[in-house]
Design a protein around this motif. Structure first.
Motif, PDB file in Angstrom:
ATOM      1  N   PRO A 227       0.959  -1.301   0.017  1.00 51.06           N
ATOM      2  CA  PRO A 227       0.222   0.115   0.189  1.00 51.06           C
ATOM      3  C   PRO A 227       0.600   1.467   0.129  1.00 51.06           C
ATOM      4  CG  PRO A 227       0.356  -1.034   1.955  1.00 51.06           C
ATOM      5  CD  PRO A 227       0.394  -2.273   0.952  1.00 51.06           C
ATOM      6  N   GLU A 228       2.037   1.243   0.291  1.00 53.20           N
ATOM      7  CA  GLU A 228       2.955   2.232   0.337  1.00 53.20           C
ATOM      8  C   GLU A 228       3.080   3.091  -0.868  1.00 53.20           C
ATOM      9  OE1 GLU A 228       3.571   3.454   3.427  1.00 53.20           O
ATOM     10  OE2 GLU A 228       2.533   2.348   4.261  1.00 53.20           O
ATOM     11  N   ASN A 229       3.260   1.671  -2.054  1.00 50.80           N
ATOM     12  CA  ASN A 229       3.963   2.192  -3.546  1.00 50.80           C
ATOM     13  C   ASN A 229       2.336   2.037  -4.246  1.00 50.80           C
ATOM     14  OD1 ASN A 229       4.787   1.784  -5.830  1.00 50.80           O
ATOM     15  ND2 ASN A 229       5.442  -0.127  -5.911  1.00 50.80           N
ATOM     16  N   GLU A 230       2.448   3.323  -4.054  1.00 52.17           N
ATOM     17  CA  GLU A 230       1.453   3.752  -5.274  1.00 52.17           C
ATOM     18  C   GLU A 230       0.803   3.490  -6.652  1.00 52.17           C
ATOM     19  OE1 GLU A 230      -1.964   5.882  -5.727  1.00 52.17           O
ATOM     20  OE2 GLU A 230      -0.859   6.136  -3.735  1.00 52.17           O
ATOM     21  N   LYS A 231       2.021   2.774  -7.142  1.00 48.40           N
ATOM     22  CA  LYS A 231       1.882   1.887  -9.325  1.00 48.40           C
ATOM     23  C   LYS A 231       1.360   0.649  -7.961  1.00 48.40           C
ATOM     24  CE  LYS A 231       6.338   3.831 -10.767  1.00 48.40           C
ATOM     25  NZ  LYS A 231       7.249   3.672 -11.519  1.00 48.40           N
ATOM     26  N   ASP A 232       0.661  -0.023  -7.273  1.00 41.73           N
ATOM     27  CA  ASP A 232       0.499  -0.849  -6.113  1.00 41.73           C
ATOM     28  C   ASP A 232      -1.447  -0.642  -6.534  1.00 41.73           C
ATOM     29  OD1 ASP A 232       3.079  -2.554  -6.714  1.00 41.73           O
ATOM     30  OD2 ASP A 232       2.948  -2.970  -4.564  1.00 41.73           O
TER      31      ASP A 232
END
Length: 462
Positions: A227-232
């Motif tokens: 969830p910390e990775n916006e691309k996910d």
């Protein structure tokens, strides 16, 4: 804040069933009662074991675990839903204001005399507080403004397909729309194919449109994503079947979309309540039941969306709809001296076409407060209430009618009469059909009953 007696009385008249529906709890009929999952956010259930009994306006959780959730009005239901309990000393004012916000009831402060309009659109879309155990974590979610929603929805609908099965319903004997009406109203199918859907979403982004807080659009976390990775995170929509019906306001803007599911329930809102939000750098579930059920699992997390609320549908005949530019006040388009109010989106669209006059479609018989505000602003002289005939006659009901609907009808009529508006009731032979659209599609017209004089006369269409 000291609430006025008029505010409290109006809120006390709200049924438990209506507030449960407005809060998105999706009541399911079970005999003479309705079932929902327990509104207590600390009570996780596998099956909906809370029962609402409309005839007595009471509700109670019968699920295991000694929950204790119960009450005899919408105020207690709201308190359990939002605060996880009911203490009249601490919850009463907040619960009354919360119910008022949901149902479009004006809140009057007795101490200051100030009023706060609580229209169900757009206020209701922002009034449901996240269901978490810590009040400090409450965070309100508001939908984008009506102009932004209108622009995005229009582009979205233009990109959506029309599937044969839906076209056959719209053009067939059940609805009897023309092709021009289908295109003018903006009826479209929900994209079933994910590749097709993602192409549409990408096109909206390419056009520079943000989908954040546009009800119905939501971001989901990829399976196994961080969830910390916006691309996910990826954008999608909240429904995957059925078709879309635009809902317009009095300025001709498409403010929301209704979804005809083809199943049960028949209609739902194109809505997207997020499941998680950032709280002091940590991902937190809005609904503690989800947190308990899923533990630390982040699968199916969603963010970026907003609830739809339940706005009324303002409809004009197809000939005028062609001329109705977004942002144009309806009073610049046609006279609003006489208005018809009926239930639902299809009924309002079909009835307006057949009657050649403005029609308001309410999304539920209890959502009439916004109608009163509108007809007052239009200085309308006459309003015809044309709810489904089971409000007045139902062989399945002991009372001979749908008492809950009938009670709403009475309250609605009283409110209009107090504002100096002539109110008439439209009735017809229930054998010809339950709804106003049914008899109009048969080429028949209702009988009109003047609620002041009790005079009965045939409806005449100019």
């Amino acid at each position: 804040m000291k609430l006025s007696e008029s505010t409290i009385d109006a809120v006390r008249r709200v049924s438990v069933l209506d507030i449960a529906t407005a809060l998105g709890d999706n009541p399911k009929r079970s005999g003479t009662s309705y079932q929902v999952y327990c509104p207590n956010p600390a009570h996780s259930e596998r099956t909906p074991d809370t029962y609402i009994k409309p005839s007595r306006n009471i509700w109670r959780c019968f699920g295991g675990g000694g929950c204790g959730a119960k009450g005899a009005d919408a105020i207690t239901y709201y308190a359990w839903h939002q605060f996880g309990g009911w203490d009249p000393k601490t919850h009463f004012v907040d619960a009354v204001v919360g119910v008022a916000n949901q149902m479009g009831i004006t809140v009057i402060n007795e101490e200051t005399g100030k009023t706060k309009s609580s229209s169900s659109f757009p206020a209701s879309s922002s009034s449901v507080k996240p269901r978490v155990q810590s009040p400090a974590a409450f965070e309100e979610i508001t939908a984008q403004d009506a102009d932004t929603c209108d622009r995005v929805y229009r582009k979205f609908l233009q990109l959506c397909p029309i599937y044969r099965e839906h076209a056959e319903e719209w053009l067939g004997p059940k609805r009897q729309y023309s092709k021009e009406q289908v295109l003018g109203i903006g009826l479209r199918s929900v994209p079933h194919n994910l590749e097709e859907l993602f192409k549409i979403i990408n096109k909206l982004h390419d056009d520079g449109e943000s989908l954040v807080r546009i009800p119905g659009f939501t971001q989901r976390l990829k399976k196994g994503g961080n969830p910390e990775n916006e691309k996910d995170w990826y954008w999608t929509i909240s429904v995957h079947k059925g078709y879309l019906i635009p809902v317009r306001d009095d300025l001709g803007r498409i403010v929301r979309l209704r979804v005809a599911t083809g199943g049960k329930p028949k209609y739902i809102w194109f809505s997207s309540q997020p499941t998680v939000y950032l709280n002091d750098g940590a991902w937190t579930f809005y609904d503690s039941k989800l947190q308990k059920d899923r533990g630390t699992s982040l699968h199916h997390m969603s963010k970026g969306g907003a609830p739809s609320g339940a706005p009324i549908n303002v409809v004009v005949p197809p000939a005028l709809l062609k001329l109705w530019e977004s942002g144009t006040d309806i009073t610049d388009l046609c006279k609003m001296d006489t208005i018809v109010v009926t239930e639902g989106e299809h009924k309002s669209n079909i009835s307006s076409e057949r009657l050649k006059m403005p029609v308001i479609g309410v999304p539920g018989v209890g959502n009439w407060k916004d109608v009163v505000a509108l007809v007052n602003s239009w200085q309308s002289k006459k309003l015809a209430i044309a709810y489904d005939m089971d409000a007045l006659k139902s062989e399945q009901k002991i009372e001979g009618k749908n008492q809950q609907v009938f009670d709403h009808l009475v309250d609605f009529a009283k409110e209009l009469l107090q504002h100096g508006i002539d109110v008439v009731l439209w009735t017809w032979n229930i054998q010809d059909g339950k709804g106003l659209d049914d008899i109009l599609l048969l080429g028949k017209l209702p009988i009109e009953i003047d609620l002041k004089t009790r005079e009965r006369r045939a409806v005449v269409v100019a």
